[in-house]
Scaffold this motif. Structure first.
Motif, PDB file in Angstrom:
ATOM      1  N   CYS A  11      42.364  41.990  38.685  1.00 37.09           N
ATOM      2  CA  CYS A  11      41.895  40.491  38.970  1.00 37.09           C
ATOM      3  C   CYS A  11      43.633  40.599  39.599  1.00 37.09           C
ATOM      4  O   CYS A  11      44.739  40.339  38.847  1.00 37.09           O
ATOM      5  N   CYS A  15      39.609  34.993  43.700  1.00 39.04           N
ATOM      6  CA  CYS A  15      38.182  34.713  43.603  1.00 39.04           C
ATOM      7  C   CYS A  15      37.538  34.596  44.056  1.00 39.04           C
ATOM      8  O   CYS A  15      36.816  34.054  44.538  1.00 39.04           O
ATOM      9  N   CYS A  24      34.487  40.658  45.601  1.00 39.57           N
ATOM     10  CA  CYS A  24      35.767  40.260  45.619  1.00 39.57           C
ATOM     11  C   CYS A  24      36.922  40.212  46.481  1.00 39.57           C
ATOM     12  O   CYS A  24      37.256  41.890  47.478  1.00 39.57           O
TER      13      CYS A  24
END
Length: 80
Positions: A11, A15, A24
């Motif tokens: 990540c 998002c 994503c």
């Protein structure tokens, strides 16, 4: 590959799910991969990390736009 450290989430804090690809926009994971990341084994995480690189290559994403942290993770995953 050095497995003395945990594989962290790819990540990058962007998002948003692309409506067309269902990936994503920040990390290129599917919603399922995002939701299940903490339950995956290291081997499953490596598989996902390699898939992320493949998805980006298929989409023609410039690998230079990756952060150094992302690049290290993807390189480490493909070395295993």
């Amino acid at each position: 590959m050095d497995t003395d450290f945990p594989l962290t989430s790819p990540c990058v804090g962007v998002c948003q799910i692309n409506a067309k690809t269902k990936y994503c926009l920040g990390c290129w994971r599917t919603l399922r991969e995002v939701a299940h990341w903490s339950r995956y084994t290291d081997e499953e995480k490596r598989t996902v990390l390699v898939a992320l690189r493949d998805r980006q290559a298929e989409a023609g994403v410039d690998q230079r736009s990756l952060t150094r942290r992302q690049k290290r993770r993807l390189d480490a995953a493909s070395d295993s």
